[in-house]
Scaffold this motif. Structure first.
Motif, PDB file in Angstrom:
ATOM      1  N   ALA A 208       0.835  -1.206   0.000  1.00 52.16           N
ATOM      2  CA  ALA A 208       0.000   0.000   0.000  1.00 52.16           C
ATOM      3  C   ALA A 208       0.870   1.255   0.000  1.00 52.16           C
ATOM      4  N   PHE A 209       1.927   1.237   0.837  1.00 51.56           N
ATOM      5  CA  PHE A 209       2.856   2.373   0.870  1.00 51.56           C
ATOM      6  C   PHE A 209       3.523   2.570  -0.487  1.00 51.56           C
ATOM      7  N   TYR A 210       4.015   1.488  -1.069  1.00 53.80           N
ATOM      8  CA  TYR A 210       4.747   1.573  -2.333  1.00 53.80           C
ATOM      9  C   TYR A 210       3.850   2.127  -3.444  1.00 53.80           C
ATOM     10  N   LYS A 211       2.637   1.638  -3.502  1.00 48.50           N
ATOM     11  CA  LYS A 211       1.713   2.098  -4.532  1.00 48.50           C
ATOM     12  C   LYS A 211       1.416   3.587  -4.402  1.00 48.50           C
ATOM     13  N   LYS A 212       1.186   4.029  -3.165  1.00 50.80           N
ATOM     14  CA  LYS A 212       0.871   5.450  -2.931  1.00 50.80           C
ATOM     15  C   LYS A 212       2.096   6.330  -3.194  1.00 50.80           C
ATOM     16  N   ALA A 213       3.262   5.924  -2.690  1.00 47.18           N
ATOM     17  CA  ALA A 213       4.471   6.720  -2.868  1.00 47.18           C
ATOM     18  C   ALA A 213       4.897   6.773  -4.334  1.00 47.18           C
ATOM     19  N   HIS A 214       4.691   5.671  -5.030  1.00 47.01           N
ATOM     20  CA  HIS A 214       5.023   5.643  -6.459  1.00 47.01           C
ATOM     21  C   HIS A 214       4.113   6.588  -7.240  1.00 47.01           C
ATOM     22  N   LYS A 215       2.842   6.569  -6.901  1.00 48.04           N
ATOM     23  CA  LYS A 215       1.882   7.459  -7.566  1.00 48.04           C
ATOM     24  C   LYS A 215       2.235   8.919  -7.318  1.00 48.04           C
ATOM     25  N   ASP A 216       2.659   9.242  -6.089  1.00 48.88           N
ATOM     26  CA  ASP A 216       2.999  10.623  -5.727  1.00 48.88           C
ATOM     27  C   ASP A 216       4.450  10.974  -6.055  1.00 48.88           C
ATOM     28  N   GLU A 217       5.167  10.023  -6.653  1.00 47.90           N
ATOM     29  CA  GLU A 217       6.577  10.220  -7.030  1.00 47.90           C
ATOM     30  C   GLU A 217       7.446  10.601  -5.832  1.00 47.90           C
ATOM     31  N   LEU A 218       7.250   9.876  -4.733  1.00 45.14           N
ATOM     32  CA  LEU A 218       7.986  10.161  -3.499  1.00 45.14           C
ATOM     33  C   LEU A 218       8.948   9.043  -3.092  1.00 45.14           C
ATOM     34  N   LEU A 219       9.014   7.982  -3.877  1.00 38.73           N
ATOM     35  CA  LEU A 219       9.811   6.826  -3.470  1.00 38.73           C
ATOM     36  C   LEU A 219      11.275   7.179  -3.226  1.00 38.73           C
ATOM     37  N   LYS A 223      14.818   7.118   2.971  1.00 38.18           N
ATOM     38  CA  LYS A 223      16.014   6.306   3.169  1.00 38.18           C
ATOM     39  C   LYS A 223      15.717   5.041   3.986  1.00 38.18           C
ATOM     40  N   MET A 224      14.577   5.018   4.698  1.00 36.53           N
ATOM     41  CA  MET A 224      14.199   3.833   5.466  1.00 36.53           C
ATOM     42  C   MET A 224      12.686   3.749   5.587  1.00 36.53           C
ATOM     43  N   VAL A 225      12.166   2.527   5.387  1.00 35.58           N
ATOM     44  CA  VAL A 225      10.744   2.253   5.579  1.00 35.58           C
ATOM     45  C   VAL A 225      10.634   1.184   6.651  1.00 35.58           C
ATOM     46  N   ASP A 226      10.010   1.527   7.761  1.00 39.87           N
ATOM     47  CA  ASP A 226       9.960   0.649   8.932  1.00 39.87           C
ATOM     48  C   ASP A 226       8.608  -0.062   8.989  1.00 39.87           C
ATOM     49  N   LEU A 227       8.644  -1.404   8.911  1.00 40.78           N
ATOM     50  CA  LEU A 227       7.415  -2.203   8.943  1.00 40.78           C
ATOM     51  C   LEU A 227       7.260  -2.993  10.237  1.00 40.78           C
ATOM     52  N   GLN A 228       8.157  -2.836  11.171  1.00 43.42           N
ATOM     53  CA  GLN A 228       8.194  -3.727  12.335  1.00 43.42           C
ATOM     54  C   GLN A 228       6.971  -3.617  13.242  1.00 43.42           C
ATOM     55  N   PHE A 229       6.264  -2.491  13.181  1.00 46.21           N
ATOM     56  CA  PHE A 229       5.138  -2.310  14.102  1.00 46.21           C
ATOM     57  C   PHE A 229       3.857  -2.985  13.613  1.00 46.21           C
ATOM     58  N   GLY A 230       3.832  -3.435  12.389  1.00 47.63           N
ATOM     59  CA  GLY A 230       2.725  -4.241  11.894  1.00 47.63           C
ATOM     60  C   GLY A 230       1.522  -3.432  11.449  1.00 47.63           C
ATOM     61  N   ASN A 231       1.006  -2.558  12.290  1.00 48.10           N
ATOM     62  CA  ASN A 231      -0.230  -1.843  11.963  1.00 48.10           C
ATOM     63  C   ASN A 231       0.028  -0.491  11.314  1.00 48.10           C
ATOM     64  N   GLN A 232       1.306  -0.163  11.059  1.00 55.76           N
ATOM     65  CA  GLN A 232       1.602   1.114  10.422  1.00 55.76           C
ATOM     66  C   GLN A 232       2.956   1.063   9.722  1.00 55.76           C
ATOM     67  N   VAL A 233       3.172   2.006   8.833  1.00 53.82           N
ATOM     68  CA  VAL A 233       4.442   2.144   8.141  1.00 53.82           C
ATOM     69  C   VAL A 233       5.080   3.456   8.574  1.00 53.82           C
ATOM     70  N   VAL A 234       6.291   3.359   9.110  1.00 51.50           N
ATOM     71  CA  VAL A 234       7.018   4.548   9.573  1.00 51.50           C
ATOM     72  C   VAL A 234       8.158   4.807   8.590  1.00 51.50           C
ATOM     73  N   CYS A 235       8.145   5.974   7.962  1.00 47.18           N
ATOM     74  CA  CYS A 235       9.134   6.299   6.939  1.00 47.18           C
ATOM     75  C   CYS A 235      10.083   7.380   7.425  1.00 47.18           C
ATOM     76  N   THR A 236      11.357   7.209   7.081  1.00 51.29           N
ATOM     77  CA  THR A 236      12.384   8.201   7.395  1.00 51.29           C
ATOM     78  C   THR A 236      12.856   8.837   6.095  1.00 51.29           C
ATOM     79  N   LYS A 237      12.756  10.133   5.994  1.00 51.54           N
ATOM     80  CA  LYS A 237      13.168  10.808   4.777  1.00 51.54           C
ATOM     81  C   LYS A 237      14.677  11.066   4.782  1.00 51.54           C
ATOM     82  N   LYS A 238      15.200  11.298   3.600  1.00 49.25           N
ATOM     83  CA  LYS A 238      16.639  11.558   3.456  1.00 49.25           C
ATOM     84  C   LYS A 238      16.989  12.898   4.086  1.00 49.25           C
TER      85      LYS A 238
END
Length: 238
Positions: A208-219, A223-238
């Motif tokens: 879901a994150f990849y599809k949305k970020a790709h559409k918005d040209e934000l991929l 620099k880091m996409v954190d999936l460890q929490f399970g119910n959310q995606v935590v992203c760290t920008k460059k």
């Protein structure tokens, strides 16, 4: 007493059929094997070749061509082939015209371990040696040895059976405490996956994150996409 000739005819016909069947079977069993054909399952890369299969039979004193069908131990031939490092399963049979046919399912690697020892992990979760004939395009795995195969296997298996993940995940790296990071093809960011658990939830979140970020040209802004929490995606920008 009236003789029923129909019963006599039926008995003679049955006797003739039994004789002909026995004669044909004996003749068939006495036929010499004149050719060996090796067939690999369709759409598979050759981790073992037909030449290697024939050489394996010779090395194990399995003589096929020129021998009588009834003297060939098909079970032993199958056992020899299945013992090969690159073979998952093998079936052997002889045709009526004397051709020994072998159908081979090769083992399928789903990850390649780089470390003190280099080897594949196959689709059944077993250690698999490298092939001299073909190098598989599978995720590279670091930070594990043979003892961690059982731990990482569910993650590799999930990636292998998902077309999207197959296309995008190129590396799997074990970190301290059994946490994992994943490499993404042609992307600057890494995925912090955490432990091998809640695979469905984590990967659905990533898709879901990849599809949305790709559409918005934000991929390329992360620099880091954190999936460890399970119910959310935590992203760290460059």
């Amino acid at each position: 007493m009236k003789i029923n000739y129909n019963y006599i005819k039926a008995f003679l016909l049955l006797a003739a059929l039994i004789f002909l069947f026995g004669f044909a079977e004996k003749r068939n069993n006495s036929r010499e094997i004149n050719k060996v054909e090796v067939q690999f399952m369709e759409f598979e890369n050759l981790y073992v070749t037909e030449e290697a299969v024939n050489k394996l039979l010779i090395q194990n004193n399995v003589t096929a061509t020129g021998v009588v069908k009834e003297t060939l131990d098909l079970n032993r031939v199958e056992k020899v082939l299945r013992a090969h490092d690159m073979v998952e399963n093998a079936e052997v049979f002889v045709t009526l015209d004397g051709v020994l046919k072998t159908t081979i399912n090769q083992r399928r690697p789903i990850g390649r371990v780089f470390g003190a020892e280099i080897f594949y992990v196959d689709r059944l979760g077993d250690k698999m040696p490298l092939s001299p004939y073909y190098s598989a395009r599978v995720p590279v795995i670091t930070g594990i040895g043979e003892n961690e195969i059982k731990e990482v296997y569910p993650l590799l298996d999930f990636i292998y059976n998902d077309e999207f993940l197959q296309q995008h995940i190129t590396g799997v790296h074990r970190k301290t405490g059994g946490h994992y990071e994943l490499d993404v093809r042609k992307m600057d960011f890494d995925i912090f996956f955490g432990k091998v658990e809640n695979l469905d939830t984590k990967f659905n979140n990533f898709k879901a994150f990849y599809k949305k970020a790709h559409k918005d040209e934000l991929l390329n802004t992360y620099k880091m996409v954190d999936l460890q929490f399970g119910n959310q995606v935590v992203c760290t920008k460059k």
